[in-house]
Design an enzyme around this catalytic site. Structure first.
Site, mmCIF file in Angstrom:
data_model
loop_
_atom_site.group_PDB
_atom_site.id
_atom_site.type_symbol
_atom_site.label_atom_id
_atom_site.label_comp_id
_atom_site.label_asym_id
_atom_site.label_seq_id
_atom_site.Cartn_x
_atom_site.Cartn_y
_atom_site.Cartn_z
ATOM 1 N N GLU A 330 42.207 47.146 36.378
ATOM 2 C CA GLU A 330 41.106 46.210 36.442
ATOM 3 C C GLU A 330 39.972 46.802 37.262
ATOM 4 O OE1 GLU A 330 42.952 41.688 36.180
ATOM 5 O OE2 GLU A 330 42.382 42.497 38.129
ATOM 6 N N CYS A 331 38.777 46.843 36.699
ATOM 7 C CA CYS A 331 37.570 47.272 37.402
ATOM 8 C C CYS A 331 37.792 48.643 38.054
ATOM 9 C CB CYS A 331 37.126 46.217 38.402
ATOM 10 S SG CYS A 331 35.398 46.434 38.925
ATOM 11 N N GLY A 332 37.955 48.702 39.376
ATOM 12 C CA GLY A 332 38.190 49.991 40.005
ATOM 13 C C GLY A 332 39.410 50.698 39.447
#
Length: 439
Positions: A330-332
Site C-alpha cells: 500500500e502506497c509506500g
C-alpha cells in the site's frame, strides 16, 4: 457511562493534536481513564494518542465506514471515564458527495454519537472576530453542540480579555487560554507530524503540555461540559464490522519505513483468526517462510530508500516468497514493490522490482483524498469485483506504471484517478490505503 468530547477547530493547524494529548495526559494524571479516537483518515495522530493514554486509539470515519462499524469501534471506550475524539481539518470539512454514513467531517461523528464539541481557536490577528467565528460554528448545523472553546496562541492578557468578553456576549464558555509562545509544539513532516516512535522525548513533551494545560484550562468545567455519553450503553464491542484478512498467516512489514496501517485493520484480521508475523525490511529481514501472504504497508520509504536498496536479503527473500505466495503493498509499500524510487535530491534507488512501477519525489505533487475502488483482479483475501474504500495521501509522482491495473479507482466525487494500482503474477499494489470493505 463515560463522558465524551470531540476536539475540533475552524481549520487545520490550530493545535488540535497538541491539546488532545495534553488533555489526555492531564486527566490521566488525575486518575481519569481516557480513550482517544481520531476522526477521519490519519495514521500518525492515533500513535500519539496511545503514548498519552496507554490505550490504543483507532480511527472512525463517516465516509468510509458504515454506522455499525463506527459503533463497534467506539464501543472500546465504554470502560473509560472520558472519551476524547480528535477531529480532522475544520469541524464541518468533508467531501461533497456523502459516503457510508456521512461526508467524513468531524461534525458527523459529533452528531452521530451525541458528543459535544470543544473548539480550539487560534485568534492570531483577530480579537472579537474570534467570537463571531465560534458563534457561526455553533449555529451552522443543528445537532452539533459546541460545549466551549480553548484559545491557543493568545498574544497577551489584553488580547485574551477582549476575546473572553466577546465570547461571553454570545454565551460561549472560554475554558482556557494558552500563550502564543508556549513550548509544547510537536515537530512536523511533509505528511503531518513526525511519527510517535521517532520522538525520544515524546513522553516528556506530552508531560510538559499537560502541565501547561492543567494550569491554564479549567479541567473541572471541561469535564462537566462533556456530559454523559449515554449512547455507549447500546454499543456491543463484539459487533465488529467484518474485515477479510489477506491470509491465515500474514507477514507484515513493520518498522520506521512501513508503519501506516490502521489498528482496526490489524484487529479485524486477528478477530477473523489470522496470525500477524512482523518483519523489518530496514533490518534486512524478509517475510517469515511459514507465512502465506506478505503485506507491506505505507510509511516513509522515501526517507530510507538508499538503505532499502542496499538490503539484499530483504529483496531476495521477498522475491522468492512472491514466486509462490501473494505479496501486496500500500502506497509506500507499493513503491517499494516497484522497480525504482527517485528521492527528493533526484537520485534513483533500485527497489524490489516485483512490479514495474517507477516513482519520484524530485518534483513533489500532492495526491490527497478518499478513494473508492473496484478490483479488476483479485488481491490477497479479496476477489475481483470487490468494492473497497480508502484514502490516498502522498507526494510521489508516477513515472511509469506498466503492469496490469489492479482496480478501477475513483475519488469521493466519482471522478476516475490514474493511480489504479498494479498486478503482476502474485504481486499487487495500490496507492490507496484500505479503510473498509464496501458492502
Amino acid at each position: 457511562m463515560p463522558r465524551a468530547l470531540v476536539i475540533s477547530a475552524p481549520a487545520s493547524g490550530t493545535g488540535k493534536t497538541t491539546l488532545t494529548l495534553a488533555l489526555a495526559r492531564a486527566f490521566g494524571d488525575r486518575g481519569i481513564a481516557v480513550q482517544c479516537f481520531k476522526s477521519g483518515p490519519d495514521y500518525i495522530d492515533p500513535a500519539f494518542h496511545a503514548a498519552a493514554t496507554g490505550r490504543v486509539s483507532v480511527n472512525i470515519d463517516s465516509w468510509a465506514m458504515p454506522r455499525e462499524t463506527i459503533d463497534a469501534l467506539v464501543a472500546r471506550g465504554r470502560d473509560a471515564d472520558l472519551v476524547l475524539a480528535e477531529g480532522s481539518m475544520g469541524l464541518f470539512d468533508g467531501v461533497a458527495v456523502p459516503g457510508r454514513s456521512g461526508s467524513g467531517a468531524s461534525a458527523d461523528i459529533a452528531e452521530m454519537m451525541g458528543w459535544p464539541v470543544l473548539l480550539v481557536l487560534d485568534p492570531a490577528g483577530q480579537a472579537q472576530t474570534a467570537a463571531a467565528v465560534a458563534a457561526g460554528l455553533r449555529d451552522f448545523r443543528p445537532g452539533v453542540r459546541i460545549a466551549g472553546v480553548v484559545l491557543n496562541r493568545v498574544a497577551s492578557p489584553r488580547h485574551e480579555d477582549l476575546i473572553r468578553r466577546a465570547m461571553a456576549g454570545v454565551n460561549i464558555p472560554v475554558l482556557g487560554a494558552l500563550p502564543r509562545h508556549a513550548p509544547i509544539a510537536l515537530p512536523e513532516r511533509h505528511l503531518g507530524l513526525v511519527q510517535a516512535e521517532e520522538l525520544h522525548r515524546l513522553n516528556e513533551l506530552i508531560g510538559e503540555a499537560a502541565r501547561l494545560v492543567a494550569e491554564r484550562v479549567d479541567l473541572d468545567a471541561l469535564l462537566a461540559l462533556a456530559g454523559n455519553a449515554t449512547g455507549f450503553a447500546k454499543l456491543n464491542p463484539s459487533d465488529k464490522g467484518r474485515i477479510t484478512p489477506p491470509g491465515q498467516r500474514i507477514a507484515l512489514a513493520r518498522d520506521a519505513a512501513f508503519s501506516f496501517i490502521y489498528p482496526h485493520i490489524i484487529e479485524g484480521w486477528r478477530a477473523a483468526g489470522a496470525e500477524i508475523m512482523p518483519f523489518s525490511p530496514l533490518a534486512d529481514e524478509g517475510p517469515n517462510g511459514n507465512a502465506d501472504v506478505a503485506w507491506l504497508p505505507g510509511g516513509y520509504p522515501e526517507l530510507h530508500a538508499g538503505r532499502l536498496a542496499a538490503n539484499d536479503d530483504f529483496r531476495n527473500r521477498l522475491r522468492v516468497f512472491s514466486e509462490t505466495r501473494p505479496v501486496h503493498g500500500e502506497c509506500g509499500g507499493y513503491m517499494v514493490l516497484g522497480a525504482g524510487l527517485v528521492d527528493k535530491e533526484g537520485m534513483r534507488h533500485a527497489m524490489t522490482g516485483l512490479l514495474g512501477l517507477e516513482t519520484s519525489f524530485a518534483r513533489r505533487q500532492m495526491h490527497l483524498g478518499y478513494r473508492k475502488a473496484e478490483l479488476r483482479s483479485p488481491m490477497p483475501g479479496l476477489p475481483a469485483g470487490a468494492q473497497l474504500r480508502g484514502h490516498e495521501f502522498h507526494y510521489a509522482i508516477i513515472l511509469v506504471q506498466p503492469d496490469a491495473p489492479l482496480a478501477s479507482v475513483r475519488d469521493a466525487n466519482g471522478a476516475d484517478v490514474v493511480e489504479t494500482g498494479s498486478r503482476r503474477g502474485n504481486v499487487t499494489g495500490t496507492f490507496f490505503h484500505l479503510i473498509a470493505e464496501d458492502r
